[in-house]
Design an enzyme around this catalytic site. Structure first.
Site, PDB file in Angstrom:
ATOM      1  CE1 TYR A 101      18.313  -6.761 -27.635  1.00  0.00           C
ATOM      2  CE2 TYR A 101      19.723  -9.572 -28.104  1.00  0.00           C
ATOM      3  CZ  TYR A 101      19.975  -8.394 -27.254  1.00  0.00           C
ATOM      4  OH  TYR A 101      19.974  -8.230 -25.677  1.00  0.00           O
ATOM      5  CG  ASN A 129      14.802   0.385 -21.616  1.00  0.00           C
ATOM      6  OD1 ASN A 129      13.920   1.178 -21.671  1.00  0.00           O
ATOM      7  ND2 ASN A 129      14.507  -1.503 -21.425  1.00  0.00           N
ATOM      8  CB  CYS A 137      15.263  -4.610 -22.181  1.00  0.00           C
ATOM      9  SG  CYS A 137      15.972  -4.028 -20.681  1.00  0.00           S
ATOM     10  CG  HIS A 138      11.934  -8.625 -19.301  1.00  0.00           C
ATOM     11  ND1 HIS A 138      11.980  -7.127 -19.155  1.00  0.00           N
ATOM     12  CD2 HIS A 138      11.975  -9.672 -19.108  1.00  0.00           C
ATOM     13  CE1 HIS A 138      10.326  -7.705 -18.583  1.00  0.00           C
ATOM     14  NE2 HIS A 138      10.170  -9.166 -19.058  1.00  0.00           N
ATOM     15  CD  GLU A 164       7.542 -10.939 -18.450  1.00  0.00           C
ATOM     16  OE1 GLU A 164       7.277 -11.424 -20.298  1.00  0.00           O
ATOM     17  OE2 GLU A 164       7.681  -9.833 -18.659  1.00  0.00           O
TER      18      GLU A 164
END
Length: 180
Positions: A101, A129, A137-138, A164
């Site tokens: 962030y 989001n 956003c993850h 991912e």
């Protein structure tokens, strides 16, 4: 007018919404915080809209291990100019990578010609989001290495990051908070 459809995924049922121009306005995971809250009106169920087929194909490719870009879809998330700016930056986070962030706040401050920007304000925009997964956003974690802050729930965030190829063991799991 807004329209919606459902889709099955490896992380649960998804609800997709589009506006009357045929742009994707929402994608929520079942049980997600702020579900449908960004839309000004309740969407009408409708299946045969091209953007829904495109988004479902995008999701199938993503869950099959491909790396489709958010830019492949017409996106129209509903939110303030500030939130739009943050969501735009989220789209630049590469597949399989994470940022904090604080780093997002620094990037936004630089874009605006400011010395600094509140990481908490950025976190609020990230948390709201309305197009989960596609606007990634993850891929945002706390500066302390905490996996906090996912409206879809911590378990879903871990599953998406693991999918991912992110080594989530290097991050801490919050004991309490909104991400649980």
């Amino acid at each position: 007018m807004y329209y919606s459809t459902k889709d099955a995924s490896p992380i649960g049922e998804l609800t997709l919404a589009c506006d009357e121009t045929g742009s994707l306005a929402g994608l929520w995971i079942a049980g997600q915080k702020y579900f449908l809250k960004s839309l000004p009106v309740r969407p009408v169920p409708k299946e045969d809209i091209p953007v829904f087929a495109q988004a479902k194909d995008w999701l199938r490719r993503y869950f099959a291990g491909e790396r489709p870009a958010a830019s492949e879809l017409p996106l129209a998330p509903v939110g303030s100019a500030f939130r739009q700016e943050v969501w735009n930056i989220l789209c630049s986070i590469p597949y399989g990578e994470v940022t904090t962030y604080g780093e997002l706040a620094q990037e936004l401050a630089a874009r605006r010609g400011l010395d600094r920007m509140s990481a908490q304000a950025v976190g609020g925009a990230v948390g709201h989001n309305p197009i989960s997964i596609i606007i990634p956003c993850h891929r945002v974690v706390g500066s302390s290495g905490s996996l906090t802050g996912y409206a879809g729930g911590l378990e879903k965030k871990i599953r998406l990051l693991t999918h991912e190829g992110v080594d989530v063991k290097r991050f801490s799991i919050p004991k309490q908070g909104s991400a649980l």
